[in-house]
Design a protein around this motif. Structure first.
Motif, PDB file in Angstrom:
ATOM      1  N   HIS A   1       0.802  -1.230   0.000  1.00 59.26           N
ATOM      2  CA  HIS A   1       0.000   0.000   0.000  1.00 59.26           C
ATOM      3  C   HIS A   1       0.833   1.277   0.000  1.00 59.26           C
ATOM      4  O   HIS A   1       0.502   2.254   0.664  1.00 59.26           O
ATOM      5  N   ASN A   2       1.904   1.245  -0.763  1.00 58.71           N
ATOM      6  CA  ASN A   2       2.624   2.488  -1.041  1.00 58.71           C
ATOM      7  C   ASN A   2       2.053   3.144  -2.301  1.00 58.71           C
ATOM      8  O   ASN A   2       2.336   4.306  -2.580  1.00 58.71           O
TER       9      ASN A   2
ATOM     10  N   LEU B   1       3.558  -7.374  -1.033  1.00 61.85           N
ATOM     11  CA  LEU B   1       3.842  -6.344  -2.036  1.00 61.85           C
ATOM     12  C   LEU B   1       2.549  -5.812  -2.635  1.00 61.85           C
ATOM     13  O   LEU B   1       2.568  -5.154  -3.678  1.00 61.85           O
ATOM     14  N   SER B   2       1.433  -6.056  -1.991  1.00 62.11           N
ATOM     15  CA  SER B   2       0.128  -5.673  -2.531  1.00 62.11           C
ATOM     16  C   SER B   2      -0.081  -4.170  -2.460  1.00 62.11           C
ATOM     17  O   SER B   2       0.625  -3.446  -1.752  1.00 62.11           O
TER      18      SER B   2
ATOM     19  N   TYR C   1       1.407 -11.843  -0.554  1.00 57.35           N
ATOM     20  CA  TYR C   1       0.358 -10.957  -1.048  1.00 57.35           C
ATOM     21  C   TYR C   1       0.911 -10.144  -2.216  1.00 57.35           C
ATOM     22  O   TYR C   1       1.921  -9.453  -2.078  1.00 57.35           O
ATOM     23  N   LEU C   2       0.218 -10.221  -3.357  1.00 60.08           N
ATOM     24  CA  LEU C   2       0.698  -9.547  -4.564  1.00 60.08           C
ATOM     25  C   LEU C   2      -0.382  -8.731  -5.255  1.00 60.08           C
ATOM     26  O   LEU C   2      -0.155  -8.224  -6.345  1.00 60.08           O
TER      27      LEU C   2
ATOM     28  N   TYR D   1      -2.574  -2.305  -7.220  1.00 59.54           N
ATOM     29  CA  TYR D   1      -3.368  -1.087  -7.028  1.00 59.54           C
ATOM     30  C   TYR D   1      -3.722  -0.497  -8.381  1.00 59.54           C
ATOM     31  O   TYR D   1      -4.877  -0.390  -8.748  1.00 59.54           O
ATOM     32  N   ASP D   2      -2.722  -0.150  -9.150  1.00 60.55           N
ATOM     33  CA  ASP D   2      -2.969   0.424 -10.466  1.00 60.55           C
ATOM     34  C   ASP D   2      -1.943  -0.105 -11.471  1.00 60.55           C
ATOM     35  O   ASP D   2      -1.559   0.568 -12.407  1.00 60.55           O
ATOM     36  N   GLY D   3      -1.472  -1.311 -11.242  1.00 64.04           N
ATOM     37  CA  GLY D   3      -0.454  -1.879 -12.116  1.00 64.04           C
ATOM     38  C   GLY D   3      -1.025  -2.962 -13.011  1.00 64.04           C
ATOM     39  O   GLY D   3      -2.235  -3.092 -13.170  1.00 64.04           O
TER      40      GLY D   3
END
Length: 231
Positions: free
Chosen positions: A161-162, A184-185, A207-208, A211-213
């Motif tokens: 969540h960066n 890395l989600s 966790y993968l 977000y917007d990838g």
């Protein structure tokens, strides 16, 4: 003369007890205290999270834990605090490279702070005693530095969540053979999930989710089946 001997004996006992129980005994290693003060100078601390960082013994400062045996700093725990998804206590600014002086650091948690428009520092790869690294929800941007692969003792890695972390997931993360937790989600990664993640045989949780990838997995790869410890 007898009274003087008794007084001297009591004084020695008092000093021993003070050392044994930490009373008036400054355990902080000077160069590590200076490193923390340089870190503090680069931080914007609107909410006083580092307000205790003024006394001589840095082992007594908020968020700091030192080894009882060596007095080296082994833990830096400074997560921000959120309430209903609104941050109300956090630090911002720059993560200063002076943290490189904390050679015995095993635990680093700076999650839920605000480091927007900065990259995850490459120098963190020099903290080779780290077991736990949490930089989640800090608004980092750019790519994950490959230097993280030098953290061979790492068991917990959370960069979730960066949002603005982008590029590909470094295949070098597959070198972190002791990892048990990897999150890395909530980022903007693209490209294929590296098959080297299949080397993480001790991994319990992975966790993968993006977000917007645009992460992709090669369906013919067998790397996921190698993660026998996943729960």
């Amino acid at each position: 003369m007898k009274n003087l001997k008794i007084m001297m004996f009591m004084f020695v006992v008092s000093v021993v007890l003070q050392v044994a129980y930490g009373q008036h005994h400054i355990r902080c290693i000077p160069n590590e205290r200076e490193a923390l003060l340089q870190f503090k100078a680069a931080i914007v601390d609107r909410y006083g999270m580092l307000s205790s960082w003024t006394t001589p013994d840095c082992c007594q400062w908020e968020g700091i834990r030192c080894s009882n045996l060596t007095a080296h700093i082994i833990s830096l725990h400074l997560p921000g605090q959120y309430y209903y998804e609104v941050s109300w206590r956090y630090i911002s600014g720059e993560i200063h490279k002076s943290l490189m002086e904390l050679r015995q650091l095993q635990y680093l948690n700076l999650s839920f702070n605000y480091f927007r428009e900065t990259n995850i520092p490459e120098f963190l790869g020099s903290l080779t005693n780290l077991r736990y690294l949490d930089l989640s929800s800090c608004h980092f941007s750019g790519q994950i530095p490959t230097q993280i692969s030098s953290l061979s003792h790492l068991k917990y890695l959370n960069l979730a969540h960066n949002y603005y972390l982008n590029g590909s997931i470094p295949r070098e993360i597959g070198n972190l053979s002791r990892l048990e937790y990897l999150d890395l989600s909530g980022n903007s990664f693209e490209g294929y999930i590296p098959s080297q993640l299949g080397n993480l045989s001790n991994l319990h949780k992975l966790y993968l989710g993006g977000y917007d990838g645009d992460l992709k997995i090669v369906t013919s790869d067998q790397w996921l089946s190698n993660l026998n410890s996943l729960t």
